[in-house]
Design a protein around this motif. Structure first.
Motif, PDB file in Angstrom:
ATOM      1  N   ILE A 169     -10.232  -7.875  -0.008  1.00 10.03           N
ATOM      2  CA  ILE A 169      -9.151  -8.519   0.734  1.00 10.03           C
ATOM      3  C   ILE A 169      -9.321 -10.037   0.631  1.00 10.03           C
ATOM      4  N   THR A 170      -8.269 -10.712   0.136  1.00 10.26           N
ATOM      5  CA  THR A 170      -8.286 -12.183   0.165  1.00 10.26           C
ATOM      6  C   THR A 170      -7.399 -12.630   1.326  1.00 10.26           C
ATOM      7  N   THR A 213      -9.086   1.450   4.209  1.00 13.50           N
ATOM      8  CA  THR A 213      -8.589   2.593   3.424  1.00 13.50           C
ATOM      9  C   THR A 213      -7.526   2.179   2.408  1.00 13.50           C
ATOM     10  N   LEU A 214      -7.363   0.898   2.165  1.00 19.20           N
ATOM     11  CA  LEU A 214      -6.368   0.363   1.216  1.00 19.20           C
ATOM     12  C   LEU A 214      -4.956   0.818   1.566  1.00 19.20           C
ATOM     13  N   CYS A 218      -1.598  -4.435   6.386  1.00 18.01           N
ATOM     14  CA  CYS A 218      -1.717  -5.860   6.696  1.00 18.01           C
ATOM     15  C   CYS A 218      -0.918  -6.704   5.709  1.00 18.01           C
ATOM     16  N   GLU A 219      -0.974  -6.315   4.432  1.00 14.79           N
ATOM     17  CA  GLU A 219      -0.257  -7.092   3.415  1.00 14.79           C
ATOM     18  C   GLU A 219       1.249  -7.013   3.619  1.00 14.79           C
ATOM     19  N   ILE A 227      -2.284 -12.474   3.407  1.00 13.61           N
ATOM     20  CA  ILE A 227      -3.279 -11.446   3.069  1.00 13.61           C
ATOM     21  C   ILE A 227      -2.897 -10.777   1.759  1.00 13.61           C
ATOM     22  N   LYS A 228      -3.916 -10.508   0.945  1.00 16.54           N
ATOM     23  CA  LYS A 228      -3.704  -9.727  -0.274  1.00 16.54           C
ATOM     24  C   LYS A 228      -4.798  -8.673  -0.388  1.00 16.54           C
ATOM     25  N   VAL A 229      -4.385  -7.418  -0.514  1.00 22.51           N
ATOM     26  CA  VAL A 229      -5.349  -6.312  -0.591  1.00 22.51           C
ATOM     27  C   VAL A 229      -5.354  -5.764  -2.008  1.00 22.51           C
TER      28      VAL A 229
END
Lengths: 277, 83
Positions: A169-170, A213-214, A218-219, A227-229
């Motif tokens: 996660i960034t 859990t991807l 949030c993204e 946010i970037k997953v």
């Protein structure tokens, strides 16, 4: 390839595997799931059954009890010298003889099964098989053999086995200063990985990769797109959950043995085939 | 009113789970040994969430096996078998 153990206890093994391809890790998963042999009761001879359950249901329940397995002493019935008829090197006999003399009802547990080999016992002695009334009795004889879970689920050495990409996660927390809302992401995350207790800037937990859990909630829901997953390529989290039938070392060793055996057999068969040019 | 009672009765008859299943229907995890301790946790007044955590039951497929189970074997034991 790098291996790292995150968590290990009696029933769970969590690993990080870095530098392995998706096809390879899935092959390992599928071999553990459906090729590694385990011990289970295959044949039941019911001599007396006064319980409210039918013989068939009782036999099914007895069959599903996981037994501790010894892969070095026993062989699969198909590979055995006896040809699958049943001999001491491919079969274990278990007996149960319970007569209820008391006035109360009696629960028969898996601990009441008596084996002729002390290594092959039910993993838990507290599994209820059936309940019988006063004056009734239950007598049966059962034979356990090795088998593979391609045939039936009772021979499965693990109860759950799966993997997922290692999450990355960034999170650019500077963008949160412009955000007028109370952080919706901290409430949306199903694993509660964002800490928003100070009500200014949400803090991402350091060990988020263990439980993320991807799901991308949030993204998708962040109004500032901070946010970037992503899932890391070729890096995986690998989870094995066992009932205690086999220790994890044996499961993994046996999985690789089977994998090599399949590949060797394939090459052997390939050499026999005449290819027309 | 009669209809309602009839419906409820029929509904109760249909879910004939006599004794707790040995494994979870969906994932195959062993759950039968956890049923009795689970009831003991609830009797002590603790939450089912804590009971599941202590017994090592994580997934909701295994939780529904225990939470949706109705033990009917005590009722059946009142009747002698037709033999």
């Amino acid at each position: 390839m790098e291996l790292e153990v995150i968590e290990k206890d009696k029933y769970n093994l969590n690993l990080i595997i870095r530098g392995i391809s998706l096809e390879m890790i899935n092959a390992i998963r599928r071999i553990i799931l459906s090729w590694v042999p385990a011990m289970a009761i295959d044949e039941v001879i019911i001599l007396k059954n006064d319980s409210p359950l039918y013989d068939e249901i009782l036999a099914h329940r007895i069959g599903l009890i996981p037994l501790k397995t010894d892969l070095e002493t026993y062989r699969l019935p198909a590979d055995c010298e006896c040809g699958g008829f049943g001999c001491p090197s491919c079969q274990v006999s278990l007996t149960c003889e319970v007569v209820n003399d008391s006035k109360n009802n009696l629960i028969i547990y898996s601990g009441d099964l008596k084996t002729n080999d002390p290594n092959i016992v039910p993993v838990n002695p507290n599994i209820p098989i059936v309940k019988i009334g006063s004056g009734s009795s239950l007598i049966f004889e059962a034979y356990a053999t090795l088998g593979r879970s391609r045939t039936h689920i009772k021979w499965q050495p693990v109860s759950n086995i799966f993997f997922r990409y290692l999450p990355n996660i960034t999170f650019e927390s500077e963008k949160c200063n412009n955000c007028p809302d109370k952080c919706i992401v901290s409430r949306m995350c199903p694993e509660k990985l964002y800490d928003f207790s100070d009500e200014k800037i949400p803090i991402l937990q350091k060990d988020y990769w263990k439980s993320c859990t991807l799901c991308n909630a949030c993204e998708k829901n962040c109004p500032e797109k901070a946010i970037k997953v992503e899932g890391e390529n070729d890096n995986y989290l690998f989870f094995i959950e066992s009932d205690g039938v086999l220790p994890f070392n044996t499961i993994l060793k046996k999985a690789f043995e089977i994998f090599y055996a399949i590949i060797d057999e394939f090459i052997e068969k390939l050499e026999q085939v005449e290819v027309k040019e | 009113m009669i209809f309602v009672i009839k419906y409820f009765f029929n509904n109760k008859k249909r879910r004939l789970k006599i004794i707790i299943p040995i494994r979870c229907f969906s994932c195959g995890k062993l759950i039968a040994h956890a049923y009795k301790p689970y009831l003991e946790y609830l009797e002590r007044g603790e939450s089912s969430e804590k009971a599941y955590e202590e017994l090592g039951i994580k997934r909701f497929c295994c939780k529904r096996m225990i939470v949706a189970h109705v033990d009917l074997i005590d009722d059946l034991l009142k009747f002698p078998r037709l033999q």
